[in-house]
Structure formats: structure tokens, C-alpha cells
Scaffold this motif. Structure first.
Motif, PDB file in Angstrom:
ATOM      1  N   ARG A  98       1.572   4.447  -2.962  1.00 39.81           N
ATOM      2  CA  ARG A  98       0.738   4.960  -4.064  1.00 39.81           C
ATOM      3  C   ARG A  98       0.769   6.483  -4.099  1.00 39.81           C
ATOM      4  O   ARG A  98       0.814   7.087  -5.175  1.00 39.81           O
ATOM      5  N   ARG A 102       2.105   8.792  -7.218  1.00 41.38           N
ATOM      6  CA  ARG A 102       1.283   9.831  -7.831  1.00 41.38           C
ATOM      7  C   ARG A 102       1.953  11.199  -7.755  1.00 41.38           C
ATOM      8  O   ARG A 102       1.828  12.019  -8.684  1.00 41.38           O
ATOM      9  N   TYR A 163       6.154   6.138 -16.675  1.00 49.25           N
ATOM     10  CA  TYR A 163       4.724   6.438 -16.807  1.00 49.25           C
ATOM     11  C   TYR A 163       4.359   7.201 -18.085  1.00 49.25           C
ATOM     12  O   TYR A 163       3.435   6.805 -18.796  1.00 49.25           O
ATOM     13  N   GLU A 206      -1.897   2.354 -12.966  1.00 57.18           N
ATOM     14  CA  GLU A 206      -2.275   2.153 -11.567  1.00 57.18           C
ATOM     15  C   GLU A 206      -2.492   0.659 -11.279  1.00 57.18           C
ATOM     16  O   GLU A 206      -2.118   0.167 -10.212  1.00 57.18           O
TER      17      GLU A 206
END
Length: 231
Positions: A98, A102, A163, A206
Motif C-alpha cells: 500500500r 501511494r 489511478y 484504495e
């Protein structure tokens, strides 16, 4: 007496000049990050960064050998913010994944160069070390761990690349626009796409990432109960 014309320094008006003796790696890497964010990785050259900092290009060579070493340092600088996981085992590996995702989302240009400079980035190597350690500690055999890590890299990089192009779940007009485009499809040629479109849940990236992360870490050969083991 005739005044001498002011010497043309070639510097753009209104832009700060880096004071002599204050150029350092931090300032250079910040300029690289800003250039990647505004113009993309292809815009990064030694001359372009020097121009951004208002210094002679040769000044950069005192800190970096060439453009490749500059980009490698930029990659490593971003991954330096990825710290050790708070959890152990598979949940720790997921936590690192994660953080990886990010970091790439925060620096979109990084996606195209992160693998190219993987072996030049100690912090990226350390992240890989910790992910592998989490899997092996959880009981994965090495072959399964390698396959999971390989799939994880592709998944994280692809997710980060997509994204900016996905619709935010709170953007109702955006979702309605997307659904409307699917509703305009020929029902005889695309009946399944139209039907699925009407039932697609609104999820943020997410949430999508988290679901796929659980599935990636539960392949054939993974220890029993690895999926969602930290839930």
C-alpha cells in the motif's frame, strides 16, 4: 558620461537565483520532483534542472554523474519515505504494498522509471527485502513468494498508472457519465457489458486495491488462511 549597458546575464526575470555555495542534493532532487510532476520524466535533463535552479549545468555534475544517476537518486529519495511495516507476516507485506502504491500515485512519473532503477535504489531494495521476509515468515515457500512478488509489482505499477484515469466514487456526475456511455452501446453486440455496467459498485481506488491485494497474497501454494489474515 555615457552609461554602460547592463550586462545580460541570461537569467529570466522574476526567478530566484540559487546563491553561490547553497546548491546541494536536496535542492536538486526537489527540482527533479517538481519537473517530473509538471512536465514528466522526459523533461529531466542535467541542463533543464540546472536552468530550473539557475545554476551552471556543470554545478550539478559535482553531485551527480549524469542523468541516469540523477533519476536513480530521485527514485531512491521517494522510496526512502517507505518505512518498516507495523504488522508482521503477510499483513506487513500488504502494508508495504500500500505504501508502494501511494508513493507511485503521489509521483506519477515514477511509474515509468521505478523498475529501470530498481537495483540502483537501496530503499526500493529494502522494501523488497521486507516484503519477501513477510511472506517467508508467514510460511510461503520461495517459489510461491517469487510468483506473488512478481504479480504484486505488475499490479502496483498498473494500478498507479491507471489511478488518475479512474472516476472518484463521490463524483456522481462522473459515474453517471460513464454509465451513460455504456448504455449507448449496441445491446445486441455488447449485452454483457451493458448488464455489468448497471451493477458496478462505486468504489474508490484504495478499496479496489485492497481487494486485489488480498487475492494476490492468496495464490495456490500460499499458507492456509493467508487471505485477510489480519482482519
Amino acid at each position: 558620461m555615457t552609461e554602460k549597458p547592463a550586462k545580460n546575464t541570461g537569467r529570466a526575470r522574476g526567478r530566484a537565483v540559487t546563491p553561490r555555495g547553497t546548491l546541494n542534493r536536496r535542492r536538486i532532487l526537489d527540482a527533479v520532483a517538481a519537473t517530473v510532476a509538471d512536465k514528466g520524466v522526459d523533461a529531466v535533463t542535467m541542463r533543464a534542472i540546472a536552468t530550473e535552479l539557475k545554476v551552471d549545468p556543470m554545478a550539478l555534475y559535482r553531485h551527480f554523474r549524469d542523468k541516469d544517476s540523477l533519476l536513480a537518486a530521485f527514485v531512491d529519495d521517494v522510496f526512502a519515505d517507505i518505512g518498516p511495516p507495523e504488522e508482521s507476516g503477510v499483513e506487513g507485506a500488504k502494508e508495504l504494498a500500500r505504501q508502494y502504491f501511494r508513493a507511485l500515485v503521489a509521483h506519477p512519473g515514477l511509474v515509468t522509471i521505478t523498475l529501470e532503477h530498481a537495483l540502483d535504489s537501496p530503499h526500493q531494495l529494502l522494501m523488497g527485502e521486507r516484503i519477501y521476509r513477510g511472506m517467508l515468515d508467514a510460511g510461503y515457500d520461495i517459489e510461491t513468494a517469487v510468483m506473488v512478488f512478481s504479480g504484486l509489482q505488475r499490479f502496483v505499477l498498473g494500478s498507479a498508472l491507471m489511478y488518475p484515469r479512474r472516476t472518484d466514487p463521490d463524483d456522481l456526475p462522473g459515474w453517471n457519465r460513464v454509465r451513460g456511455l455504456f448504455r449507448e452501446l449496441d445491446p445486441e453486440r455488447f449485452p454483457t457489458l451493458r448488464r455489468v455496467n448497471e451493477q458496478v459498485p462505486r468504489m474508490n481506488q484504495e478499496e479496489v486495491f485492497g481487494r486485489w491485494l488480498d487475492w494476490i497474497f492468496d495464490p495456490p501454494g500460499a499458507p492456509a488462511g493467508s487471505r485477510g489474515s489480519g482482519a
